[in-house]
Design a protein around this motif. Structure first.
Motif, PDB file in Angstrom:
ATOM      1  N   GLN A 155      10.260  -6.655  -8.334  1.00  0.00           N
ATOM      2  CA  GLN A 155       8.809  -6.703  -8.220  1.00  0.00           C
ATOM      3  C   GLN A 155       8.141  -6.287  -9.544  1.00  0.00           C
ATOM      4  OE1 GLN A 155       6.926  -7.842  -5.630  1.00  0.00           O
ATOM      5  NE2 GLN A 155       5.237  -7.415  -7.027  1.00  0.00           N
ATOM      6  N   VAL A 201      -2.076 -10.722  -2.246  1.00  0.00           N
ATOM      7  CA  VAL A 201      -1.094  -9.648  -2.016  1.00  0.00           C
ATOM      8  C   VAL A 201      -1.225  -9.004  -0.634  1.00  0.00           C
ATOM      9  CG1 VAL A 201      -0.810  -9.112  -4.470  1.00  0.00           C
ATOM     10  CG2 VAL A 201      -2.450  -7.778  -3.110  1.00  0.00           C
ATOM     11  N   SER A 233       5.843  -4.969  -0.859  1.00  0.00           N
ATOM     12  CA  SER A 233       6.225  -4.791  -2.270  1.00  0.00           C
ATOM     13  C   SER A 233       5.085  -5.167  -3.211  1.00  0.00           C
ATOM     14  CB  SER A 233       7.406  -5.691  -2.625  1.00  0.00           C
ATOM     15  OG  SER A 233       8.561  -5.207  -2.068  1.00  0.00           O
ATOM     16  N   GLU A 234       4.572  -6.396  -3.052  1.00  0.00           N
ATOM     17  CA  GLU A 234       3.571  -6.850  -4.017  1.00  0.00           C
ATOM     18  C   GLU A 234       2.240  -6.106  -3.855  1.00  0.00           C
ATOM     19  OE1 GLU A 234       5.191  -8.662  -1.805  1.00  0.00           O
ATOM     20  OE2 GLU A 234       4.039 -10.352  -1.008  1.00  0.00           O
ATOM     21  N   SER A 291       2.688  -2.584  -5.366  1.00  0.00           N
ATOM     22  CA  SER A 291       2.845  -2.737  -6.800  1.00  0.00           C
ATOM     23  C   SER A 291       1.465  -2.927  -7.445  1.00  0.00           C
ATOM     24  CB  SER A 291       3.734  -3.955  -7.045  1.00  0.00           C
ATOM     25  OG  SER A 291       3.953  -4.131  -8.398  1.00  0.00           O
ATOM     26  N   HIS A 292       0.652  -3.772  -6.831  1.00  0.00           N
ATOM     27  CA  HIS A 292      -0.719  -3.989  -7.303  1.00  0.00           C
ATOM     28  C   HIS A 292      -1.495  -2.671  -7.257  1.00  0.00           C
ATOM     29  CE1 HIS A 292      -4.505  -5.959  -7.989  1.00  0.00           C
ATOM     30  NE2 HIS A 292      -4.964  -5.737  -6.767  1.00  0.00           N
TER      31      HIS A 292
END
Ligand code: FAD
Length: 404
Positions: free
Chosen positions: A129, A378, A78-79, A82-83
């Protein structure tokens, strides 16, 4: 169309390899180029060679179906994604290059109550998120995608998970944009140069052997996607990766008809329309291990059937081209950015069929790892060790399969 446009200059230099660099990146695909760029930009390390056995953009970075999204479910993925999506959204300004990033929206269809529940959970994770997700019912999907077959009885459309910021980008422009930006920061891009060996002494990397001679470096990154296990073996390493073929297809150019990216996981099919008008679509792996960059007819037939069952009008379009790429598949379907047991030797691999969307964040995190010798926040769960401890990141299990 080019009349009068004489005197074109190469967009990046074509340097002779030096005998030594601070960092060598093996592989001039999306991930290798972005690693070199962020090493130079974020960490001030510019004495770098990217060594590519073919030409920039000739690998998977120029073969994928260009889908970019941040709709993963599990912590770790997820992270990271997202980044990555945030980096995509600033990429054109950052690289000063038109990568044609288009946040046109992505819809993952669901076809049962159980699948609706799992997509609702995934949507909640995406919102937690900080990304965007909207759960559509059947009528909501019909509004966006009126051309689907809503009478399909085998896989009736129950609804879809809409990710408005998901979309596409022009894949080869992404390679060219990172290549030019890295070159401008002093990175040497060495094309037509195959790495044939990795020199290791007393457990420490010394450099590489190539088709154009030996090159020394204290830090070497293996970023070769489908060739990961073969290149790792040059340093005596065995990695949990199998290489498989994934095919893609494009139709003749049509007037704009498909506004979104549509993913039909139940049928192993997905579809979008390129800015040139071609319908771009694909499905699942060919399901045999291979290093050939072409696929076979059974999967082609499966993809066409699945496509026709979702969008019957597809049958009127002519297929213009098909091709294949070599996917570096891990047992849990998630990637690896990690040190190896050889000091100074790092790997960025295991992108499976979803590494295009990861190009910016992968380079960002691999550059961080190589510069600081510690994982980026991340990407810290994406180690080799998870296959020893059994803590895999099985996102597909959690979300229903999606192949892009
Ligand atoms: P590559 O471009 O393959 O780069 C690796 C490079 O290493 C190659 O250029 C190769 O020549 C070089 N190399 C290998 N061995 C050596 C050596 N010994 N010496 C020197 N150089 C070497 N992902 C998505 O996110 N969205 C999608 O829609 C999507 N669709 C896909 C559809 C298809 C048909 C395919 C094939 C892939 C798709 N992917 C998608 C996956 C994505 O393209 C890959 O995960 C990603 O591009 C891999 O990273 P890369 O760009 O660095 O790989």
């Amino acid at each position: 169309g080019l009349t009068g446009n004489k005197g074109w200059r190469p967009v990046w230099r074509d340097p002779e390899p030096k005998s030594e660099y601070d960092v060598i990146i093996i592989g001039g695909g999306g991930h290798g180029l972005s690693t070199a760029y962020y090493l130079a930009k974020n960490h001030g390390i510019t004495n770098i060679a990217v060594i590519e056995k073919g030409y920039i953009g000739g690998g998977n970075v120029g073969r994928n179906t260009t889908i970019v999204r941040a709709n993963y479910f599990l912590p770790g993925n997820s992270e990271f994604y997202s980044h990555s999506l945030k980096l995509w959204e600033d990429m054109e300004q950052d690289l000063n290059y038109n990568t044609m990033h288009s946040g046109r929206g992505l819809i993952n269809l669901f076809h049962s109550d159980g699948q609706r529940d799992s997509f609702a959970r995934r949507g909640n994770m995406m919102c937690n998120q900080g990304d965007d997700a909207i759960l559509l019912d059947r009528e909501g999907v019909r509004k966006h995608l009126p051309y689907l077959d809503f009478e399909n009885h085998r896989f009736p459309v129950y609804g879809g998970l809409y990710h408005p910021r998901g979309g596409t980008a022009r894949h080869d422009a992404v390679a060219w944009g990172y290549a030019r930006a890295a070159d401008q920061l002093g990175v040497d891009l060495i094309q037509q140069c195959e790495v044939t060996g990795i020199d290791v002494k007393d457990g420490v990397v010394q450099g590489v052997q190539t088709s154009r001679g030996a090159i020394r470096a204290k830090r070497v990154g293996i970023v070769v996607a489908g060739r990961s296990s073969q290149v790792a073996a040059m340093a005596g390493l065995e990695v949990p990766i199998e290489s498989h073929i994934l095919q893609a297809f494009v139709s003749e150019g049509l007037k704009p008809a498909v506004d979104h990216v549509v993913s039909f996981g139940m049928g192993h099919f997905y579809l979008s329309q390129s800015d040139k008008g071609g319908l771009v679509f694909g499905g699942d792996l060919d399901f045999y291990a291979s290093y050939a960059q072409r696929g076979n007819l059974p999967m082609m037939e499966h993809v066409m059937e699945a496509g026709m069952s979702l969008v019957p009008a597809l049958g009127k379009a002519k297929v213009l081209r098909s091709w294949g790429g070599i996917m570096d598949m891990t047992p849990d379907g998630s990637f690896i950015i990690d040190r190896t047991k050889v000091e100074g030797l790092y790997m960025d691999c295991g992108w499976c069929y979803g590494g295009f969307k990861a190009v910016p964040a992968s380079g960002w995190c691999m550059a961080h790892l190589m510069a600081e010798d510690k994982p980026h926040e991340v990407a810290k769960k994406h180690t080799f060790d998870r296959f020893r401890t059994g803590e895999g990141i099985m996102d597909e299990e959690g979300t229903g399969s999606q192949h892009n």
